[in-house]
Scaffold this motif. Structure first.
Motif, PDB file in Angstrom:
ATOM      1  N   SER A 253      -1.556   6.628  10.040  1.00 57.54           N
ATOM      2  CA  SER A 253      -1.632   5.754   8.872  1.00 57.54           C
ATOM      3  C   SER A 253      -0.530   6.084   7.868  1.00 57.54           C
ATOM      4  N   GLN A 254      -0.312   7.387   7.639  1.00 60.54           N
ATOM      5  CA  GLN A 254       0.734   7.792   6.702  1.00 60.54           C
ATOM      6  C   GLN A 254       2.113   7.389   7.207  1.00 60.54           C
ATOM      7  N   LEU A 255       2.347   7.591   8.520  1.00 61.85           N
ATOM      8  CA  LEU A 255       3.640   7.216   9.090  1.00 61.85           C
ATOM      9  C   LEU A 255       3.829   5.699   9.038  1.00 61.85           C
ATOM     10  N   ALA A 256       2.754   4.952   9.306  1.00 65.26           N
ATOM     11  CA  ALA A 256       2.839   3.487   9.267  1.00 65.26           C
ATOM     12  C   ALA A 256       3.219   3.000   7.880  1.00 65.26           C
ATOM     13  N   THR A 257       2.652   3.628   6.866  1.00 62.40           N
ATOM     14  CA  THR A 257       2.987   3.253   5.483  1.00 62.40           C
ATOM     15  C   THR A 257       4.463   3.502   5.210  1.00 62.40           C
ATOM     16  N   LYS A 258       4.954   4.649   5.678  1.00 62.19           N
ATOM     17  CA  LYS A 258       6.367   4.990   5.475  1.00 62.19           C
ATOM     18  C   LYS A 258       7.280   4.003   6.199  1.00 62.19           C
ATOM     19  N   LEU A 259       6.945   3.658   7.432  1.00 63.84           N
ATOM     20  CA  LEU A 259       7.783   2.753   8.212  1.00 63.84           C
ATOM     21  C   LEU A 259       7.706   1.314   7.700  1.00 63.84           C
ATOM     22  N   THR A 260       6.574   0.959   7.137  1.00 60.96           N
ATOM     23  CA  THR A 260       6.446  -0.377   6.543  1.00 60.96           C
ATOM     24  C   THR A 260       7.339  -0.489   5.319  1.00 60.96           C
ATOM     25  N   ARG A 261       7.324   0.554   4.492  1.00 58.16           N
ATOM     26  CA  ARG A 261       8.186   0.562   3.308  1.00 58.16           C
ATOM     27  C   ARG A 261       9.661   0.568   3.693  1.00 58.16           C
ATOM     28  N   ALA A 262       9.974   1.171   4.854  1.00 56.87           N
ATOM     29  CA  ALA A 262      11.360   1.224   5.318  1.00 56.87           C
ATOM     30  C   ALA A 262      11.794  -0.075   5.990  1.00 56.87           C
ATOM     31  N   GLY A 263      10.850  -1.001   6.145  1.00 60.11           N
ATOM     32  CA  GLY A 263      11.187  -2.295   6.738  1.00 60.11           C
ATOM     33  C   GLY A 263      11.212  -2.292   8.249  1.00 60.11           C
ATOM     34  N   LEU A 264      10.603  -1.298   8.866  1.00 60.58           N
ATOM     35  CA  LEU A 264      10.604  -1.219  10.320  1.00 60.58           C
ATOM     36  C   LEU A 264       9.299  -1.719  10.936  1.00 60.58           C
ATOM     37  N   LEU A 265       8.212  -1.683  10.179  1.00 59.13           N
ATOM     38  CA  LEU A 265       6.924  -2.184  10.643  1.00 59.13           C
ATOM     39  C   LEU A 265       6.387  -3.198   9.663  1.00 59.13           C
ATOM     40  N   GLN A 266       5.510  -4.042  10.160  1.00 63.13           N
ATOM     41  CA  GLN A 266       4.817  -4.994   9.303  1.00 63.13           C
ATOM     42  C   GLN A 266       3.367  -5.100   9.754  1.00 63.13           C
ATOM     43  N   ARG A 267       2.492  -5.360   8.805  1.00 62.38           N
ATOM     44  CA  ARG A 267       1.073  -5.522   9.108  1.00 62.38           C
ATOM     45  C   ARG A 267       0.773  -7.010   9.231  1.00 62.38           C
ATOM     46  N   GLU A 268       0.004  -7.346  10.248  1.00 61.00           N
ATOM     47  CA  GLU A 268      -0.337  -8.750  10.479  1.00 61.00           C
ATOM     48  C   GLU A 268      -1.747  -8.826  11.069  1.00 61.00           C
ATOM     49  N   PRO A 269      -2.368  -9.991  10.975  1.00 65.30           N
ATOM     50  CA  PRO A 269      -3.728 -10.138  11.518  1.00 65.30           C
ATOM     51  C   PRO A 269      -3.732  -9.945  13.033  1.00 65.30           C
ATOM     52  N   ALA A 270      -4.795  -9.331  13.540  1.00 67.07           N
ATOM     53  CA  ALA A 270      -4.934  -9.148  14.986  1.00 67.07           C
ATOM     54  C   ALA A 270      -5.230 -10.482  15.644  1.00 67.07           C
ATOM     55  N   PRO A 271      -4.633 -10.750  16.803  1.00 67.45           N
ATOM     56  CA  PRO A 271      -4.866 -12.035  17.475  1.00 67.45           C
ATOM     57  C   PRO A 271      -6.341 -12.276  17.808  1.00 67.45           C
ATOM     58  N   SER A 272      -7.070 -11.188  18.153  1.00 68.60           N
ATOM     59  CA  SER A 272      -8.461 -11.352  18.566  1.00 68.60           C
ATOM     60  C   SER A 272      -9.439 -11.389  17.405  1.00 68.60           C
TER      61      SER A 272
END
Length: 322
Positions: free
Chosen positions: A72-91
């Motif tokens: 979770s901490q790494l995801a937050t860092k990568l999202t701020r860096a513009g490498l990841l994005q959060r989106e709704p799950a297809p299911s």
């Protein structure tokens, strides 16, 4: 040779961590020299998402073996860096998953030739060493899953402690331990009766001076068990004050104390050896029986103990018995 290297397997985790950190830094240097905006520590998460598509934090944590919090901490860092994005799950549109951004996809594509060069370089070095390092790591990881390390360490510690047990005669330096070990045992199962307090407080007066003996079990230099032979009548001895600290039970110390006490009884030329106990202590009673003590009907006439409801007398065993 480094300090950690001379510590052998005791420093295995530390050495792996040092190698890991050093490898991360070297790969980061390679990325920087080739204009790739990635870090080696991000590889497991980014590569997993590249191959599997969007995943939740929990799914990522399970796949790469990190904690939910760490991912979770790494995801937050990568999202701020513009490498990841959060989106709704297809299911389930209520659940959020992590996905690569277009920028991250481009960075990973640019890094692919470097990954092949990295793989070739590391595999070549491992081949030169002559050890299938990856296979060894895989098998070691499997062993950690199959048998938890703490349980095996505890088992081996107890085996070493059992091999180090020594039975020694009483000395003044063990007087406090003689009281402590027995008081702990009595407090757990009964209470300290007046006769217990007298014997434990002045063992020389009540046990040794009349012609008895006290034995102390040691693990290293630590007193962990006691046993005494008290004179009840000329040639008649009571096996008493046998106790082992709770932390050292299960090492066979009680049996070693009993065998040493029987040997001492025989050396003293005793004609009868008895003990008093209680029916609730079934493991102890089984130990006494295996050593040659025979259950008698009723309690000992004139017993000194309020708690005693078992009376046993030693019968010397033949054919290799105690």
């Amino acid at each position: 040779m480094s300090f950690l290297s001379v510590q052998g397997t005791l420093a295995l985790a530390s050495r792996l961590k040092v190698i890991s950190e050093r490898s991360y830094d070297l790969i980061d240097q390679v990325y920087q020299e080739h204009g790739i905006g990635l870090q080696a520590r991000w590889f497991p998460v980014l590569r997993l998402l590249q191959e599997r598509g969007p995943l939740s934090v929990g799914e990522i944590a399970r796949e790469i073996g990190l904690t939910h919090s760490a991912v979770s901490q790494l995801a937050t860092k990568l999202t701020r860096a513009g490498l990841l994005q959060r989106e709704p799950a297809p299911s389930d549109r209520r659940q959020r998953v992590l996905a690569l951004t277009e920028r991250c996809e481009a960075e990973l594509k640019a890094a692919r030739p470097l990954w092949q060069a990295m793989r070739d370089t590391v595999e070549h070095r491992i081949m030169d060493i002559g050890v299938d390092l990856l296979d060894a790591l895989s098998r070691y990881e499997t062993s950690l899953d199959e048998q938890p390390l703490p349980a095996e360490i505890a088992q081996r510690l107890r085996q070493r402690q059992a091999a180090q047990v020594r039975i020694v005669p009483f000395a003044p330096e063990w007087r406090g331990d003689f009281y402590r070990i027995n008081a702990e045992w009595l407090a757990k199962y009964y209470r300290i009766e007046p006769i217990d307090h007298a014997v434990l407080s002045e063992p020389e007066k009540h046990v040794l001076e009349p012609g008895g003996a006290i034995l102390i079990a040691l693990v290293g230099d630590e007193a962990v068990g006691t046993c005494a032979l008290m004179v009840d009548a000329p040639g008649v001895y009571e096996l008493t004050k046998m106790a082992v600290t709770e932390r050292h039970q299960g090492l066979g110390i009680g049996r070693k104390l009993m065998q040493a006490a029987i040997t001492e009884f025989q050396r003293l030329g005793g004609r009868e050896l008895f003990l008093e106990s209680q029916k609730r202590l079934q493991p102890a009673l089984r130990l006494y029986e295996s050593a040659g003590f025979v259950l008698q009907p009723g309690v000992k006439p004139g017993t000194h103990y309020q708690r005693a409801d078992v009376y046993m007398i030693y019968r010397e065993q033949r054919n290799g018995g105690a």
